[in-house]
Design a protein around this motif. Structure first.
Motif, PDB file in Angstrom:
ATOM      1  N   TYR A 131     -15.961 -42.997  -2.259  1.00 11.49           N
ATOM      2  CA  TYR A 131     -16.070 -42.236  -3.502  1.00 11.49           C
ATOM      3  C   TYR A 131     -16.691 -43.095  -4.598  1.00 11.49           C
ATOM      4  CZ  TYR A 131     -14.765 -39.081  -7.334  1.00 11.49           C
ATOM      5  OH  TYR A 131     -14.813 -38.233  -8.400  1.00 11.49           O
ATOM      6  N   TRP A 183     -11.594 -43.920   1.931  1.00  8.99           N
ATOM      7  CA  TRP A 183     -12.022 -42.737   1.174  1.00  8.99           C
ATOM      8  C   TRP A 183     -12.347 -43.131  -0.271  1.00  8.99           C
ATOM      9  CZ3 TRP A 183     -11.075 -40.181  -3.234  1.00  8.99           C
ATOM     10  CH2 TRP A 183     -11.544 -38.852  -3.345  1.00  8.99           C
ATOM     11  N   ASP A 231      -6.933 -33.762  -3.166  1.00  8.51           N
ATOM     12  CA  ASP A 231      -7.481 -32.611  -2.442  1.00  8.51           C
ATOM     13  C   ASP A 231      -7.938 -32.983  -1.038  1.00  8.51           C
ATOM     14  OD1 ASP A 231      -7.157 -30.437  -4.128  1.00  8.51           O
ATOM     15  OD2 ASP A 231      -8.956 -30.906  -5.283  1.00  8.51           O
ATOM     16  N   SER A 232      -7.983 -34.292  -0.766  1.00 10.15           N
ATOM     17  CA  SER A 232      -8.505 -34.771   0.517  1.00 10.15           C
ATOM     18  C   SER A 232      -7.443 -34.676   1.607  1.00 10.15           C
ATOM     19  CB  SER A 232      -8.966 -36.222   0.387  1.00 10.15           C
ATOM     20  OG  SER A 232      -7.837 -37.093   0.320  1.00 10.15           O
ATOM     21  N   GLU A 233      -7.787 -35.144   2.783  1.00  4.47           N
ATOM     22  CA  GLU A 233      -6.855 -35.115   3.916  1.00  4.47           C
ATOM     23  C   GLU A 233      -5.632 -35.993   3.677  1.00  4.47           C
ATOM     24  OE1 GLU A 233      -8.374 -37.288   7.430  1.00  4.47           O
ATOM     25  OE2 GLU A 233     -10.086 -37.820   6.144  1.00  4.47           O
ATOM     26  N   GLU A 281      -9.580 -35.492  -6.695  1.00  4.15           N
ATOM     27  CA  GLU A 281     -10.288 -35.273  -5.428  1.00  4.15           C
ATOM     28  C   GLU A 281      -9.575 -35.975  -4.273  1.00  4.15           C
ATOM     29  OE1 GLU A 281     -14.533 -35.494  -5.360  1.00  4.15           O
ATOM     30  OE2 GLU A 281     -14.734 -34.907  -7.476  1.00  4.15           O
ATOM     31  N   LEU A 282      -8.954 -37.122  -4.554  1.00  2.00           N
ATOM     32  CA  LEU A 282      -8.169 -37.804  -3.527  1.00  2.00           C
ATOM     33  C   LEU A 282      -7.006 -36.915  -3.086  1.00  2.00           C
ATOM     34  CD1 LEU A 282      -7.299 -40.259  -1.821  1.00  2.00           C
ATOM     35  CD2 LEU A 282      -6.121 -41.140  -3.868  1.00  2.00           C
ATOM     36  N   TYR A 324      -6.091 -44.294   2.980  1.00  4.87           N
ATOM     37  CA  TYR A 324      -7.014 -43.656   2.034  1.00  4.87           C
ATOM     38  C   TYR A 324      -7.953 -44.653   1.358  1.00  4.87           C
ATOM     39  CZ  TYR A 324      -3.002 -45.069  -0.837  1.00  4.87           C
ATOM     40  OH  TYR A 324      -1.967 -45.766  -1.400  1.00  4.87           O
TER      41      TYR A 324
END
Length: 426
Positions: A423, A419, A349-351, A346-347, A416
């Motif tokens: 999470y 983020w 897939d993130s910005e 998911e990281l 990050y």
């Protein structure tokens, strides 16, 4: 990537118009001048963009190696028949021959205006080409690897993946020896395309010590290994190495080779070029599934598709972690390796995924990046174990410097980090 072809077209037109005698017609002279002016103007726009990209560390266009050695030259219309014709009809107005023409902000009023317009454009083109040649000579090698992948990323790999899947279905079961042999078969298929023959000439010394027998032993019985194919195999050994059971490609050197001949390759040549590399990537994925420890040997540049990058990065980090993942490190049972894998996917897939992937492709940055991510997860609350306790465990696996503890501690400084915290706490 057509700027080299456009430059060569301009060269051809210049050579023709500089030696062809005056036709005795102002109309013909103006048409020739308009063609040269427009080609030069358009080329210079492309060359400026190419130079700007190089200044930013990106190879956006390729020039074959023989362009610089055989074709590149200072071009001018001075003392040629085109210049003489333009001087002859210099006072003729464009209006009188019912022609309107200009490039950029400059409009041609009388035929003589072409003289400065063309000559100044050619001077700019000569300078731009000289600058580009110099810049391509010093640009870091990893940029050539990025050039290669930018070309391959535009290529449709569906048929190649399907062919590999069909091969895999035919196998009763997959094993490391079977997959190792498939790598040599993929290389042999690539040699048959003769694409590598575009590389610089083979030296006698490059054939010494080649283990042809081991290579042929992995090929089907009856496979012919001619002297030509042996030479091509020796040339390809400039760019491949074996680490454990993996055939790895030096994408920095390979990218330089591809960039030096890209414009010469036919559609079939490009297919062979990418098929070899993509097939290797698929084989490596299956090898890692059988033996996850092989992930740490994967080449510094992976396939550009998101799924392949995710697979390689997640596997590489989790292989590090599972070696010291235990009840002494993790007290909260939510944080199993499956949880970590999901977090990492998911990281990515993130910005922040694109920047992380770009850094991970560079060998010198990879260990630092991975340890920063592990450190960020630690600071987010996944483990309370100190950096100094984690560092030796990772160092035992990867044999990387003692400064690994510092890399772990830098995780909270990365963009990050927030983020990851959200999470873990969410």
């Amino acid at each position: 990537m057509a700027v080299m072809d456009d430059v060569l077209l301009l060269y051809e037109a210049l050579d023709a118009y500089n030696i062809v005698k005056d036709s005795g017609s102002v109309d013909v002279t103006v048409r020739r001048a308009m063609m040269i002016t427009k080609l030069t103007y358009d080329n210079n726009k492309l060359l400026k963009a190419c130079k700007e990209s190089l200044a930013q560390g990106v190879i956006s266009d390729s020039f074959d190696s023989d362009f610089w050695t055989q074709h590149f030259a200072v071009k001018s219309i001075k003392d040629g028949f085109l210049e003489k014709a333009l001087e002859k009809y210099g006072n003729v107005t464009m209006e009188s021959i019912d022609v309107t023409f200009g490039v950029g902000k400059r409009e041609v009023k009388v035929v003589r205006d072409f003289l400065d317009l063309i000559e100044s454009g050619l001077e700019e083109m000569n300078q731009l080409l000289g600058d580009i040649e110099a810049m391509m000579g010093v640009i870091p090698s990893d940029k050539y690897a990025q050039f290669y992948f930018s070309c391959r990323d535009k290529f449709s790999d569906g048929p190649i993946r399907k062919a590999y899947l069909n091969w895999r279905i035919e196998q009763r079961e997959l094993s490391i020896p079977i997959l190792k042999a498939r790598q040599n078969e993929a290389l042999y298929e690539f040699l048959l395309s003769r694409v590598i023959s575009h590389d610089k000439r083979l030296k006698v010394s490059e054939k010494r010590g080649l283990d042809i027998e081991s290579f042929v032993a992995d090929l089907p019985v009856g496979t012919e290994m001619t002297e030509e194919l042996t030479n091509l195999y020796a040339m390809m050994n400039r760019y491949i190495t074996w680490v454990d059971c993996l055939m790895l490609v030096d994408y920095e050197g390979y990218g330089r080779f591809v960039c030096s001949c890209f414009n010469k390759l036919s559609k079939e040549g490009l297919l062979a070029l990418f098929k070899f590399d993509i097939t290797l990537s698929l084989i490596h994925q299956d090898m890692v599934k059988l033996n996850p420890e092989l992930a740490r040997h994967l080449p510094q540049y992976m396939p550009l598709s998101k799924d392949n990058h995710h697979f390689a990065i997640v596997k590489s980090i989790t292989v590090k972690m599972e070696r010291f993942w235990s009840e002494k490190v993790i007290t909260d049972r939510r944080f199993k390796l499956s949880y970590i894998e999901q977090l990492l996917n998911e990281l990515l897939d993130s910005e922040w995924g694109k920047a992380i992937t770009q850094d991970w492709r560079i060998r010198s940055k990879r260990d630092k990046l991975e340890c920063k991510i592990i450190g960020a997860m630690k600071d987010a609350g996944i483990t309370s174990v100190s950096y100094n306790a984690l560092a030796p465990k990772i160092s035992q696996i990867e044999k990387i410097p003692d400064s690994i503890a510092n890399y772990l501690g830098q995780g909270k400084d990365e963009p990050y980090f927030d983020w990851i915290c959200e999470y873990v706490r969410g």
